[in-house]
Design a protein around this motif. Structure first.
Motif, short mmCIF file in Angstrom:
data_model
loop_
_atom_site.label_atom_id
_atom_site.label_comp_id
_atom_site.label_asym_id
_atom_site.label_seq_id
_atom_site.Cartn_x
_atom_site.Cartn_y
_atom_site.Cartn_z
N ALA A 261 0.19 0.58 14.66
CA ALA A 261 -0.65 -0.34 13.91
C ALA A 261 -1.35 -1.30 14.87
O ALA A 261 -0.78 -1.75 15.86
CB ALA A 261 0.20 -1.12 12.91
N ASN A 262 -2.63 -1.62 14.57
CA ASN A 262 -3.35 -2.57 15.40
C ASN A 262 -2.98 -4.00 15.02
O ASN A 262 -2.16 -4.23 14.11
CB ASN A 262 -4.86 -2.34 15.30
CG ASN A 262 -5.37 -2.41 13.86
OD1 ASN A 262 -4.92 -3.26 13.09
ND2 ASN A 262 -6.31 -1.54 13.51
N PHE B 282 0.61 -6.71 7.46
CA PHE B 282 1.95 -6.21 7.11
C PHE B 282 2.93 -7.37 6.98
O PHE B 282 3.68 -7.47 6.00
CB PHE B 282 2.42 -5.22 8.18
CG PHE B 282 3.71 -4.52 7.86
CD1 PHE B 282 3.71 -3.38 7.09
CD2 PHE B 282 4.92 -5.02 8.32
CE1 PHE B 282 4.90 -2.72 6.78
CE2 PHE B 282 6.11 -4.38 8.02
CZ PHE B 282 6.10 -3.23 7.25
N LEU B 283 2.92 -8.28 7.96
CA LEU B 283 3.83 -9.42 7.93
C LEU B 283 3.50 -10.36 6.77
O LEU B 283 4.40 -10.94 6.15
CB LEU B 283 3.76 -10.17 9.26
CG LEU B 283 4.30 -9.43 10.48
CD1 LEU B 283 4.09 -10.26 11.74
CD2 LEU B 283 5.78 -9.11 10.32
N TYR C 137 13.88 -4.30 3.62
CA TYR C 137 14.07 -3.00 4.28
C TYR C 137 12.82 -2.62 5.07
O TYR C 137 12.92 -2.08 6.17
CB TYR C 137 14.39 -1.93 3.24
CG TYR C 137 15.07 -0.72 3.82
CD1 TYR C 137 16.43 -0.76 4.14
CD2 TYR C 137 14.37 0.46 4.06
CE1 TYR C 137 17.06 0.35 4.68
CE2 TYR C 137 14.99 1.57 4.60
CZ TYR C 137 16.34 1.51 4.90
OH TYR C 137 16.96 2.61 5.45
N ALA C 138 11.63 -2.91 4.51
CA ALA C 138 10.39 -2.60 5.22
C ALA C 138 10.23 -3.45 6.47
O ALA C 138 9.63 -3.02 7.46
CB ALA C 138 9.20 -2.80 4.29
N ALA C 139 10.79 -4.67 6.44
CA ALA C 139 10.67 -5.58 7.59
C ALA C 139 11.35 -5.04 8.83
O ALA C 139 11.06 -5.48 9.95
CB ALA C 139 11.24 -6.95 7.22
N LYS C 140 12.26 -4.07 8.66
CA LYS C 140 12.94 -3.49 9.82
C LYS C 140 11.98 -2.69 10.70
O LYS C 140 12.30 -2.37 11.84
CB LYS C 140 14.08 -2.58 9.34
CG LYS C 140 15.16 -3.31 8.57
CD LYS C 140 16.14 -2.35 7.91
CE LYS C 140 16.90 -1.55 8.94
NZ LYS C 140 17.92 -0.68 8.30
N ASN C 141 10.78 -2.37 10.19
CA ASN C 141 9.83 -1.55 10.94
C ASN C 141 8.86 -2.38 11.78
O ASN C 141 8.00 -1.79 12.45
CB ASN C 141 9.02 -0.68 9.97
CG ASN C 141 9.89 0.24 9.14
OD1 ASN C 141 10.79 0.89 9.66
ND2 ASN C 141 9.63 0.31 7.84
N THR C 142 8.98 -3.69 11.74
CA THR C 142 7.99 -4.53 12.43
C THR C 142 8.01 -4.34 13.94
O THR C 142 6.98 -4.52 14.59
CB THR C 142 8.24 -6.01 12.10
OG1 THR C 142 9.60 -6.34 12.39
CG2 THR C 142 7.96 -6.28 10.62
N ALA C 143 9.15 -4.00 14.51
CA ALA C 143 9.22 -3.85 15.97
C ALA C 143 8.41 -2.66 16.46
O ALA C 143 7.88 -2.68 17.58
CB ALA C 143 10.69 -3.72 16.41
N SER D 72 1.94 4.73 8.98
CA SER D 72 2.71 5.26 7.85
C SER D 72 3.49 4.17 7.14
O SER D 72 3.65 4.21 5.91
CB SER D 72 3.67 6.35 8.35
OG SER D 72 4.57 5.82 9.31
N HIS D 73 3.98 3.19 7.89
CA HIS D 73 4.73 2.09 7.27
C HIS D 73 3.82 1.24 6.37
O HIS D 73 4.24 0.79 5.31
CB HIS D 73 5.35 1.21 8.36
CG HIS D 73 6.32 1.95 9.22
ND1 HIS D 73 6.45 1.71 10.58
CD2 HIS D 73 7.22 2.94 8.94
CE1 HIS D 73 7.37 2.50 11.09
NE2 HIS D 73 7.85 3.26 10.11
#
Length: 218
Positions: free
Chosen positions: A65-66, A73-74, A97-103, A108-109
């Motif tokens: 993601a750019n 997203f945040l 649960y979605a916040a786990k993908n921020t790193a 797709s997220h």
């Protein structure tokens, strides 16, 4: 009114006790003639947005993601956490649960998050608290954990607590949580134990401050 209620009333101005309709922290509170209380966040839900992705961009699911997509997203996650923490346990679970993908955020997220937002905006539920006729109550507590991948050291845990009035067959949602465990757990059983301990702490606290004084934990 107990000393504790006097203290809360002085510290937190959340509306007049005798008013039937008011708003606090974006939650519309209304009370009907039979004592039923309804909570709604319709205004907050209208402000929840999806991030516009072109068809060509959405097709690149594995692309990183750019900067603009990460910011959006945040922002969406923050709005969902705020709304979910007040009235919607299911939204709170999806957001945390979605916040786990921020790193390592991928397109797709963001696509999946847009789907979740559209689903919740189509529902916009109202939380209803029916007034029971009897005061005998018990707490029903459910806890669960998701360990996810084997390389993860912190599980995702959550619980939900209901106050059940068996004589009237009335059940109220009292408390819920969904978050990443602070303690390290390397096995699914350890994650379940952390979730159970967290749920019991919340239930024990609620049972002891309950004004009826006869609330049991189940």
């Amino acid at each position: 009114m107990s000393k504790f209620e006097v203290f809360l009333t002085q510290r937190f101005k959340v509306g007049e006790r005798l008013r039937d309709n008011y708003s606090v922290y974006g939650v519309q509170v209304s009370r009907t003639g039979d004592g039923t209380i309804e909570l709604s966040q319709a205004n907050q839900m209208t402000q929840l947005f999806t991030y516009p992705l072109t068809a060509s961009r959405a097709a690149l699911l594995h692309e990183k993601a750019n900067c603009a997509e990460q910011t959006a997203f945040l922002s969406i996650i923050g709005s969902m956490l705020f709304i979910g923490a007040l009235t919607m346990p299911s939204m709170l679970c999806h957001a945390s649960y979605a916040a786990k993908n921020t790193a390592d955020l991928r397109v797709s997220h963001l696509v999946e998050l847009n789907k979740v937002v559209r689903m919740f905006k189509s529902q916009c539920p109202v939380v209803t608290f029916l007034r029971p006729n009897n005061t005998s109550a018990k707490l029903l507590t459910y806890a669960d954990a998701s360990h996810g991948r084997q390389d993860e050291t912190h599980a995702h845990i959550g619980h939900i607590i209901f106050m059940h009035f068996p004589d009237d067959n009335v059940t109220h949602t009292i408390s819920f949580a969904s978050h990443k465990a602070k303690r390290v757990s390397r096995r699914a059983l350890a994650a379940e134990a952390l979730a159970a301990a967290d749920a019991f702490d919340a239930s024990f606290f609620i049972a002891n401050i309950h004004p009826l004084g006869n609330c049991r934990i189940h």
